[in-house]
Design an enzyme around this catalytic site. Sequence first.
Site, PDB file in Angstrom:
ATOM      1  N   ARG A   1     -14.267   7.630 103.193  1.00  0.00           N
ATOM      2  CA  ARG A   1     -15.611   7.981 103.698  1.00  0.00           C
ATOM      3  C   ARG A   1     -15.921   7.156 104.938  1.00  0.00           C
ATOM      4  O   ARG A   1     -16.400   7.678 105.939  1.00  0.00           O
ATOM      5  CB  ARG A   1     -16.660   7.732 102.615  1.00  0.00           C
ATOM      6  CG  ARG A   1     -16.946   8.929 101.727  1.00  0.00           C
ATOM      7  CD  ARG A   1     -15.713   9.487 101.028  1.00  0.00           C
ATOM      8  NE  ARG A   1     -16.045  10.490 100.052  1.00  0.00           N
ATOM      9  CZ  ARG A   1     -16.317  10.216  98.763  1.00  0.00           C
ATOM     10  NH1 ARG A   1     -16.193   8.982  98.295  1.00  0.00           N
ATOM     11  NH2 ARG A   1     -16.640  11.188  97.940  1.00  0.00           N
TER      12      ARG A   1
ATOM     13  N   ASP B   1     -10.813  14.300  90.196  1.00  0.00           N
ATOM     14  CA  ASP B   1     -12.234  14.233  89.829  1.00  0.00           C
ATOM     15  C   ASP B   1     -13.032  15.318  90.541  1.00  0.00           C
ATOM     16  O   ASP B   1     -12.638  15.807  91.597  1.00  0.00           O
ATOM     17  CB  ASP B   1     -12.813  12.862  90.183  1.00  0.00           C
ATOM     18  CG  ASP B   1     -12.651  12.528  91.662  1.00  0.00           C
ATOM     19  OD1 ASP B   1     -11.617  12.904  92.244  1.00  0.00           O
ATOM     20  OD2 ASP B   1     -13.561  11.901  92.230  1.00  0.00           O
ATOM     21  N   GLU B   2     -14.154  15.656  89.952  1.00  0.00           N
ATOM     22  CA  GLU B   2     -15.165  16.485  90.593  1.00  0.00           C
ATOM     23  C   GLU B   2     -14.549  17.708  91.272  1.00  0.00           C
ATOM     24  O   GLU B   2     -14.486  17.797  92.491  1.00  0.00           O
ATOM     25  CB  GLU B   2     -15.959  15.630  91.589  1.00  0.00           C
ATOM     26  CG  GLU B   2     -16.690  14.504  90.866  1.00  0.00           C
ATOM     27  CD  GLU B   2     -17.441  13.552  91.780  1.00  0.00           C
ATOM     28  OE1 GLU B   2     -18.517  13.085  91.386  1.00  0.00           O
ATOM     29  OE2 GLU B   2     -16.942  13.267  92.886  1.00  0.00           O
TER      30      GLU B   2
ATOM     31  N   TRP C   1     -14.443   6.984  84.197  1.00  0.00           N
ATOM     32  CA  TRP C   1     -15.594   6.651  85.060  1.00  0.00           C
ATOM     33  C   TRP C   1     -16.880   7.302  84.598  1.00  0.00           C
ATOM     34  O   TRP C   1     -17.953   6.770  84.846  1.00  0.00           O
ATOM     35  CB  TRP C   1     -15.288   7.015  86.515  1.00  0.00           C
ATOM     36  CG  TRP C   1     -15.344   8.475  86.836  1.00  0.00           C
ATOM     37  CD1 TRP C   1     -14.335   9.385  86.669  1.00  0.00           C
ATOM     38  CD2 TRP C   1     -16.433   9.209  87.392  1.00  0.00           C
ATOM     39  NE1 TRP C   1     -14.740  10.628  87.086  1.00  0.00           N
ATOM     40  CE2 TRP C   1     -16.033  10.551  87.538  1.00  0.00           C
ATOM     41  CE3 TRP C   1     -17.730   8.852  87.796  1.00  0.00           C
ATOM     42  CZ2 TRP C   1     -16.871  11.544  88.054  1.00  0.00           C
ATOM     43  CZ3 TRP C   1     -18.561   9.842  88.314  1.00  0.00           C
ATOM     44  CH2 TRP C   1     -18.133  11.170  88.442  1.00  0.00           C
TER      45      TRP C   1
ATOM     46  N   TYR D   1     -20.187   0.607  89.304  1.00  0.00           N
ATOM     47  CA  TYR D   1     -20.142   1.254  90.620  1.00  0.00           C
ATOM     48  C   TYR D   1     -20.964   0.398  91.581  1.00  0.00           C
ATOM     49  O   TYR D   1     -22.187   0.369  91.531  1.00  0.00           O
ATOM     50  CB  TYR D   1     -20.675   2.688  90.536  1.00  0.00           C
ATOM     51  CG  TYR D   1     -19.596   3.701  90.238  1.00  0.00           C
ATOM     52  CD1 TYR D   1     -18.609   3.423  89.295  1.00  0.00           C
ATOM     53  CD2 TYR D   1     -19.538   4.915  90.907  1.00  0.00           C
ATOM     54  CE1 TYR D   1     -17.601   4.337  89.022  1.00  0.00           C
ATOM     55  CE2 TYR D   1     -18.533   5.843  90.644  1.00  0.00           C
ATOM     56  CZ  TYR D   1     -17.571   5.545  89.700  1.00  0.00           C
ATOM     57  OH  TYR D   1     -16.575   6.445  89.437  1.00  0.00           O
TER      58      TYR D   1
ATOM     59  N   ASP E   1     -21.448   0.578  94.736  1.00  0.00           N
ATOM     60  CA  ASP E   1     -22.229   1.202  95.811  1.00  0.00           C
ATOM     61  C   ASP E   1     -23.654   1.497  95.334  1.00  0.00           C
ATOM     62  O   ASP E   1     -24.547   1.708  96.145  1.00  0.00           O
ATOM     63  CB  ASP E   1     -21.555   2.488  96.315  1.00  0.00           C
ATOM     64  CG  ASP E   1     -21.247   3.476  95.200  1.00  0.00           C
ATOM     65  OD1 ASP E   1     -20.867   3.043  94.093  1.00  0.00           O
ATOM     66  OD2 ASP E   1     -21.390   4.696  95.433  1.00  0.00           O
TER      67      ASP E   1
ATOM     68  N   TRP F   1     -17.362   2.714  96.551  1.00  0.00           N
ATOM     69  CA  TRP F   1     -17.392   3.950  97.353  1.00  0.00           C
ATOM     70  C   TRP F   1     -18.209   3.672  98.599  1.00  0.00           C
ATOM     71  O   TRP F   1     -19.174   2.880  98.561  1.00  0.00           O
ATOM     72  CB  TRP F   1     -18.000   5.096  96.544  1.00  0.00           C
ATOM     73  CG  TRP F   1     -17.270   5.354  95.262  1.00  0.00           C
ATOM     74  CD1 TRP F   1     -17.648   4.989  94.007  1.00  0.00           C
ATOM     75  CD2 TRP F   1     -16.009   6.020  95.111  1.00  0.00           C
ATOM     76  NE1 TRP F   1     -16.712   5.401  93.092  1.00  0.00           N
ATOM     77  CE2 TRP F   1     -15.690   6.041  93.731  1.00  0.00           C
ATOM     78  CE3 TRP F   1     -15.108   6.610  96.009  1.00  0.00           C
ATOM     79  CZ2 TRP F   1     -14.518   6.615  93.231  1.00  0.00           C
ATOM     80  CZ3 TRP F   1     -13.950   7.187  95.505  1.00  0.00           C
ATOM     81  CH2 TRP F   1     -13.654   7.193  94.141  1.00  0.00           C
ATOM     82  N   THR F   2     -17.858   4.331  99.715  1.00  0.00           N
ATOM     83  CA  THR F   2     -18.418   3.830 100.980  1.00  0.00           C
ATOM     84  C   THR F   2     -19.210   4.860 101.797  1.00  0.00           C
ATOM     85  O   THR F   2     -19.379   4.673 103.007  1.00  0.00           O
ATOM     86  CB  THR F   2     -17.293   3.246 101.864  1.00  0.00           C
ATOM     87  OG1 THR F   2     -16.350   4.286 102.136  1.00  0.00           O
ATOM     88  CG2 THR F   2     -16.616   2.077 101.215  1.00  0.00           C
ATOM     89  N   GLU F   3     -19.713   5.908 101.145  1.00  0.00           N
ATOM     90  CA  GLU F   3     -20.542   6.841 101.923  1.00  0.00           C
ATOM     91  C   GLU F   3     -21.646   6.085 102.666  1.00  0.00           C
ATOM     92  O   GLU F   3     -21.992   6.428 103.802  1.00  0.00           O
ATOM     93  CB  GLU F   3     -21.224   7.857 100.999  1.00  0.00           C
ATOM     94  CG  GLU F   3     -20.308   8.887 100.374  1.00  0.00           C
ATOM     95  CD  GLU F   3     -19.832   8.458  99.000  1.00  0.00           C
ATOM     96  OE1 GLU F   3     -19.653   7.234  98.772  1.00  0.00           O
ATOM     97  OE2 GLU F   3     -19.626   9.345  98.151  1.00  0.00           O
TER      98      GLU F   3
END
Length: 462
Positions: free
Chosen positions: A108, A271-272, A318, A343, A345, A387-389
């Site tokens: 991201r 995932d997802e 997760w 998490y 983030d 996570w880096t959004e």
Amino acid sequence: MPGFDTLLPRPVSVTAAPGACPWPAPVTVRPAPELPAEGYRLAITPRGVTLTVADAAGEVYGRQTLRQLAGPDAFRAASIRSGLTLPCGVAEDHPRFGWRGCLLDVARHFRTKAEVLRFVDLLAAHKLNVLNLHLTDDQGWRIEVPRFPRLTSVGGWRRSSMVGRHDGPERDGRPHGGFYSADDLREIVAYAASRAVTVVPEIDVPGHARAAIAAYPKLGPDPDADWEVWTSWGISTSLLDPSESTLDFFRTVFDHLLDIFPSPVIGLGGDEVPGATEAHGRFVRDIAAHLASRGRQALGWDEVLDIDDLPPMVIGAWQDEARGQLAASRGHDVVLCPEDRVYLDHRQSDHPDEPIPVGYLRTLEDVYTYEPALTGPHLRGAQAQVWTEHLDTARRVDYAAFPRLSAFAELAWSTGPRDFAEFLPRLRDHHFPRLDALGVEYRPLDGPHPWQTRPDTPGRPR
Ligand code: ACM
């Protein structure tokens, strides 16, 4: 001179003795393979240090403990004063879990090689031993693959980004990108290995793959559409087309990955995957089988448990711990990384100045007191996730990760009960000075520094 009671993570046992040992001092290293894996025994007398080690990792950890005992200045890049000493005594130590991981999302927001190397240093300073490197996603592809140059020439950057979290069309209009060559990644792997950190790479399929589809539209659901690397955050509904030719493409990509990363475990995502069909499930199973045929074990997120006939895998649980229980009951190994606890983030307080608050409220105490319910032979360990959004710089990563990753390190390493009231002053009075010396821009306990706030940027708390 910091005593043994300042160590973080806390060692298994300590016997303090009177006196001090001038530091730096000669360290005599003795192998003792009968010690528990990654374990060490540190004996400090006024005349010097004997470090008895189970293996190479044990030596790394014994030396990290010495660094903490020498005081915060030992964490600076260069020595700035003489007269450091170590307390005398004996420490015996070994980790609770064999997998003490942290995921770093470099897809991201790209992290430069220098930033990744620094992050490895920070993991090692906390006796963490797995860097799960999330290399690909809808918003970017970060590993050069010589057979498929468009993965990085097209997939390695996006023209614009969403800033913060919102439903609107606004984007920043600023190109973002970057990628690693094979040699960059080999360098990261070797650097990490010398610090007892295994780099577990992840290429995410069959969802989270829009950067690959933008590079090679034939991999996606509509080869004639005008694809671009995604400029939004969230879960893209554009999945890989699970055809034989896509499978061939990704077998080649994963073979390249195996050539670079010696890790016995290789991440394939899973995932997802909104609207996943049985064919998508078979695709994941075929990649997992391909990795197994090459002598590696696939790491997949817990959604893959919906797929039949998987080879034995490592499951990153997760969504919740129950998915970990399910995975273990099916004979898979489990790494616990529940979103509702680790998490990093997610926002760390309800402080009005908390920058870009997203996700759940996950305080330092929440992370510290997380106690995995799952036990048994299939539990490999635990992993925090970055996570880096919303972490567009290494400074933002520092803020999100620390000090919660320091708290996580203790639950992953140390056995025995944890008492937040005991931990907090140890963190504040002894560990923060180490982080300061390392130049880590952690979140102060009472809220962000003014320059750590982002009043210009909307979040979306859950
Ligand atoms: C995940 O958070 N999608 C693994």
